[in-house]
Scaffold this active site. Structure first.
Site, PDB file in Angstrom:
ATOM      1  N   ASP A 124      33.847  26.757  21.646  1.00  0.00           N
ATOM      2  CA  ASP A 124      33.683  26.361  23.039  1.00  0.00           C
ATOM      3  C   ASP A 124      32.428  25.488  23.133  1.00  0.00           C
ATOM      4  O   ASP A 124      31.850  25.083  22.106  1.00  0.00           O
ATOM      5  CB  ASP A 124      33.652  27.592  23.963  1.00  0.00           C
ATOM      6  N   HIS A 125      31.986  25.243  24.370  1.00  0.00           N
ATOM      7  CA  HIS A 125      30.851  24.332  24.581  1.00  0.00           C
ATOM      8  C   HIS A 125      29.536  24.899  24.056  1.00  0.00           C
ATOM      9  O   HIS A 125      28.582  24.155  23.848  1.00  0.00           O
ATOM     10  CB  HIS A 125      30.715  24.019  26.075  1.00  0.00           C
ATOM     11  N   CYS A 154      31.475  30.657  19.318  1.00  0.00           N
ATOM     12  CA  CYS A 154      31.102  30.517  20.725  1.00  0.00           C
ATOM     13  C   CYS A 154      29.642  30.957  20.806  1.00  0.00           C
ATOM     14  O   CYS A 154      28.951  30.995  19.788  1.00  0.00           O
ATOM     15  CB  CYS A 154      32.027  31.317  21.640  1.00  0.00           C
ATOM     16  N   THR A 198      28.152  33.893  21.397  1.00  0.00           N
ATOM     17  CA  THR A 198      27.897  35.131  20.642  1.00  0.00           C
ATOM     18  C   THR A 198      28.931  35.408  19.558  1.00  0.00           C
ATOM     19  O   THR A 198      28.699  36.266  18.702  1.00  0.00           O
ATOM     20  CB  THR A 198      27.923  36.335  21.594  1.00  0.00           C
ATOM     21  N   GLY A 199      30.087  34.789  19.638  1.00  0.00           N
ATOM     22  CA  GLY A 199      31.218  35.124  18.768  1.00  0.00           C
ATOM     23  C   GLY A 199      32.051  36.261  19.313  1.00  0.00           C
ATOM     24  O   GLY A 199      33.160  36.521  18.824  1.00  0.00           O
ATOM     25  N   GLY A 206      33.425  36.808  22.487  1.00  0.00           N
ATOM     26  CA  GLY A 206      34.614  36.422  23.245  1.00  0.00           C
ATOM     27  C   GLY A 206      35.698  35.855  22.347  1.00  0.00           C
ATOM     28  O   GLY A 206      36.887  36.170  22.518  1.00  0.00           O
ATOM     29  N   HIS A 219      37.287  44.011   2.497  1.00  0.00           N
ATOM     30  CA  HIS A 219      37.943  45.217   3.004  1.00  0.00           C
ATOM     31  C   HIS A 219      38.965  44.934   4.109  1.00  0.00           C
ATOM     32  O   HIS A 219      39.914  45.696   4.268  1.00  0.00           O
ATOM     33  CB  HIS A 219      36.894  46.192   3.557  1.00  0.00           C
ATOM     34  N   ASN A 220      38.737  43.872   4.879  1.00  0.00           N
ATOM     35  CA  ASN A 220      39.564  43.629   6.065  1.00  0.00           C
ATOM     36  C   ASN A 220      40.491  42.425   5.941  1.00  0.00           C
ATOM     37  O   ASN A 220      41.297  42.187   6.842  1.00  0.00           O
ATOM     38  CB  ASN A 220      38.674  43.455   7.306  1.00  0.00           C
ATOM     39  N   ARG A 239      43.336  47.413  -2.770  1.00  0.00           N
ATOM     40  CA  ARG A 239      43.376  48.850  -2.497  1.00  0.00           C
ATOM     41  C   ARG A 239      43.238  49.138  -1.000  1.00  0.00           C
ATOM     42  O   ARG A 239      43.513  50.255  -0.566  1.00  0.00           O
ATOM     43  CB  ARG A 239      42.288  49.573  -3.291  1.00  0.00           C
ATOM     44  N   HIS A 240      42.838  48.151  -0.211  1.00  0.00           N
ATOM     45  CA  HIS A 240      42.719  48.351   1.237  1.00  0.00           C
ATOM     46  C   HIS A 240      43.990  47.928   1.983  1.00  0.00           C
ATOM     47  O   HIS A 240      44.026  47.972   3.209  1.00  0.00           O
ATOM     48  CB  HIS A 240      41.523  47.578   1.785  1.00  0.00           C
ATOM     49  N   ARG A 291      45.657  50.224   4.646  1.00  0.00           N
ATOM     50  CA  ARG A 291      44.930  50.305   5.925  1.00  0.00           C
ATOM     51  C   ARG A 291      45.247  49.086   6.802  1.00  0.00           C
ATOM     52  O   ARG A 291      45.388  49.211   8.015  1.00  0.00           O
ATOM     53  CB  ARG A 291      43.431  50.408   5.661  1.00  0.00           C
TER      54      ARG A 291
HETATM   55  C1  RB5 Z   1      29.836  30.817  27.288  1.00  0.00           C
HETATM   56  O1  RB5 Z   1      28.784  30.758  28.200  1.00  0.00           O
HETATM   57  C2  RB5 Z   1      29.803  32.146  26.550  1.00  0.00           C
HETATM   58  O2  RB5 Z   1      30.173  33.181  27.393  1.00  0.00           O
HETATM   59  C3  RB5 Z   1      30.692  32.090  25.327  1.00  0.00           C
HETATM   60  O3  RB5 Z   1      30.277  31.066  24.495  1.00  0.00           O
HETATM   61  C4  RB5 Z   1      30.727  33.336  24.442  1.00  0.00           C
HETATM   62  O4  RB5 Z   1      29.443  33.746  24.115  1.00  0.00           O
HETATM   63  C5  RB5 Z   1      31.579  34.436  24.919  1.00  0.00           C
HETATM   64  O5  RB5 Z   1      31.711  35.490  24.287  1.00  0.00           O
END
Ligand code: RB5
Length: 151
Positions: free
Chosen positions: A13-14, A70, A72-73, A75, A103-104, A136-137, A140
């Site tokens: 995203d932005h 994004c 935080t990653g 969303g 593992h995943n 082996r995973h 799961r």
């Molecule tokens: C956008 O402002 C922010 O919410 C998005 O990039 C992300 O962090 C969402 O989880």
């Protein structure tokens, strides 16, 4: 988990355009095929739209692996994991990046562009790509897949 034939798609995203661009350049420098989706610099968008596009294109087999960034990653990972067949992992350090593969068998890697220095984020990408899944995973993962039929 990757070689020159691996097709990757990178979306953002932005909040993480510059990290998306850096990841695409890094993957291509590694000799991997990398497609890119997401807003141009300065353009705003909603992260679920690009998470869905990347996740669907991995689930369909058009691409082998996806990366989503994004702010935080968080969303991106929540949204991508709504698509059947997707195992999206949000990672913050080399250990979780490796475990996501080992593992995943994560087929989508999620990173927080507002949290990670670029070089550190690229190192996490390499840890994920350079780690093999341990079969082996597998049982799961089959249990995770079976949860999709509850929806
Ligand atoms: C956008 O402002 C922010 O919410 C998005 O990039 C992300 O962090 C969402 O989880």
């Amino acid at each position: 988990m990757s070689d020159g034939a691996t097709r990757l798609v990178v979306g953002s995203d932005h909040a993480a355009v510059s990290l998306r661009q850096a990841i695409v350049a890094h993957l291509r420098e590694r000799g991997l095929q990398a497609a890119e989706i997401g807003p141009a610099p300065g353009e705003r968008c909603d992260y679920p739209d690009h998470a869905a596009t990347v996740a669907r294109s991995v689930a369909s087999g058009e691409f082998d692996l996806g990366l989503l960034v994004c702010g935080t990653g968080i969303g991106m990972s929540i949204a991508a994991n709504k698509i059947p067949g997707i195992r999206a992992a949000l990672v913050h350090d080399p250990f979780t990046a490796q475990m996501a593969a080992m593992h995943n068998d994560a087929n989508v890697l999620c990173l927080g562009g507002r949290l990670l220095a670029e070089a550190y984020a690229l190192d996490l990408v390499d840890h994920w790509l350079d780690t093999e899944f341990e079969e082996r995973h597998g049982a799961r993962l089959a249990k995770i897949t079976s949860l999709e039929s509850e929806a």
